[in-house]
Motif scaffolding. Sequence first.
Motif, short mmCIF file in Angstrom:
data_model
loop_
_atom_site.label_atom_id
_atom_site.label_comp_id
_atom_site.label_asym_id
_atom_site.label_seq_id
_atom_site.Cartn_x
_atom_site.Cartn_y
_atom_site.Cartn_z
N THR A 139 39.25 51.23 37.81
CA THR A 139 39.08 52.18 36.50
C THR A 139 40.03 51.09 35.43
O THR A 139 40.52 50.24 35.72
CB THR A 139 39.44 53.31 36.86
OG1 THR A 139 41.13 53.34 36.88
CG2 THR A 139 39.05 54.02 38.01
N ALA A 140 39.51 51.68 34.16
CA ALA A 140 40.21 51.16 33.00
C ALA A 140 41.60 51.24 33.07
O ALA A 140 42.58 50.33 32.80
CB ALA A 140 39.84 51.77 31.64
N GLN A 150 42.28 43.65 28.24
CA GLN A 150 42.03 44.85 27.39
C GLN A 150 40.91 44.47 26.31
O GLN A 150 39.83 45.05 26.34
CB GLN A 150 43.12 45.51 26.75
CG GLN A 150 44.41 45.62 27.45
CD GLN A 150 44.12 47.05 28.43
OE1 GLN A 150 43.29 47.86 28.25
NE2 GLN A 150 45.00 46.68 29.74
N ASN A 153 37.42 43.61 28.22
CA ASN A 153 37.01 44.75 28.49
C ASN A 153 36.22 45.51 27.35
O ASN A 153 35.07 46.00 27.39
CB ASN A 153 38.11 45.76 29.18
CG ASN A 153 37.45 47.09 29.88
OD1 ASN A 153 36.40 46.87 30.28
ND2 ASN A 153 37.91 48.38 29.22
N GLU A 154 37.02 45.80 26.22
CA GLU A 154 36.30 46.47 25.08
C GLU A 154 35.36 45.60 24.64
O GLU A 154 34.11 46.13 24.33
CB GLU A 154 37.49 46.52 24.08
CG GLU A 154 38.50 47.47 24.20
CD GLU A 154 39.63 47.41 23.14
OE1 GLU A 154 39.76 46.55 22.31
OE2 GLU A 154 41.05 48.02 23.53
N SER A 180 34.00 50.23 32.65
CA SER A 180 34.81 49.31 32.49
C SER A 180 34.25 47.94 33.31
O SER A 180 33.49 48.13 34.19
CB SER A 180 36.33 49.62 32.63
OG SER A 180 36.51 49.15 34.23
N THR A 182 36.57 46.44 35.23
CA THR A 182 37.64 46.28 36.24
C THR A 182 36.96 45.87 37.58
O THR A 182 37.73 45.43 38.44
CB THR A 182 38.40 47.50 36.36
OG1 THR A 182 38.60 48.20 34.90
CG2 THR A 182 39.58 47.17 37.13
#
Length: 492
Positions: A139-140, A150, A153-154, A180, A182
Amino acid sequence: MGQDIKPRSFSREDRTRFRDALRSCAEAFQQMRDESRFDARRPFTGFEIEFNLVDGRGDPSLTNGEVLAAIGDEAFQTELARYNIEINVEPRLLRDGALKDFEDDLRARLNAADAKARELGTRLVMIGILPTVTAEHVTAETLSPKTRYQLLNEQIIAQRGEDIRIAIEGVEKLELTTDSVTPESACTSTQLHVEVSQDGFAPYWNAAQAIAGPQVAICANSPFLFGRELWRETRIKLFEQAIDTRCAELAEQGVRPRVWFGERWINSVTDLFEENQRYFSPLLPVCGDDDPLEVLTQGGTPSLEELCLHNGTIYRWNRPVYDVVEDRPHLRIENRVLPAGPTVVDTLANAAFYFGLVRRLAVDERPLWSRMSFDAASENFLRGARHGIVAEQYWPGSGWIQAAELALRKLIPLAHEGLDDWGVDPTQRDRLLAVIEQRCLSGQNGAVWQSTVFHRLYDDSGLSRLDALRGVTARYVEHMATNAPVHTWPID
């Protein structure tokens, strides 16, 4: 996954400036190539290995910050998720006893690091996908606290505009969605680097692409994901999907994925950097301070920051790398096909197989890629990842042939010749290629061993799937620590 950057958001102006800077980098790179500036006197090789961290039950341990602090070795670095770390092994000239030096260095560092981690109740595991990873671990919230991760991911989620869908059909079937990137952290790999001249880049890259199918088939070590048995090297399919910036409609329209095998043989390294600029929008439009053309005019060597940053967000299975060491620019091919593990000796055997084979094929008077379509190489790659060591591979002059038989009949002898060309110690050449030979003769690579042991533990025992996979992991860690090659591991 590259250098860290400062927290920020990106504006339209940022993206415009980055595109302009990227064009300047491309122009400077072409000028450097025209002037033959790339250093080819030091054909260094090296590699990086990603690890999983596990607790006493074999589950992912979200402790990479604490573990890295305890290890205290700059060769180890953080990775995407908090249960991942990575080691960067110092490059060496591939000659004489270099492979043994690599092996000794890696074993010493790994043993020391594992001892420190064990004081925290954690173990280091070299494995393509940790069998005990579940959706709760990707998960994020489990991303490492590093700004680059970060931001990636964004930006990937923003470009995609919707959740990421993971859908893999193999022995079993898996479907899920995630908000995400991940899940990519479940993919841990060994990345091999080989430095090449600018004129030698194209034949070496083409050779690396041509052997990617048998390479991944013979070295497969990732049969499980989220409790499901899928491909023999599930990491390939998961990686492709986990950081895909395309929605379904763009994929249908033929937009290229950021994890990419490619679509053609090349004539020059510039072909790849031009494709990067033509097909892929920037994910991290961060501009440096230098004007690369001005640096060249003043007689310096530009870092080409924007070109390198953009290239680092396009995940070719054989990726071009531009780098500068002691003010000397050079080119490398980063081979990203291999999973991590199972052992240090397996890792060095896989590296010897690759280094020898790619060297031999790159200098062939009648190049393999002149007798083999690129589509065939791409199909071999997917077949190798899906079916592993028994995968059918197309090879010129042999037709369709199982990967293990192809290695025994054709590829190992070629790798032998290539290692001779590198000047590798014959004793080390024979010892490491014998590991590949015995793996092919026995039919047992990491993926086969994991699957076999899982079914022995699960099918008739009454254990839950997760407990059976914990049993696989516990046995894997035990055998990994012996450094005995995986083809010798017992399945009881």
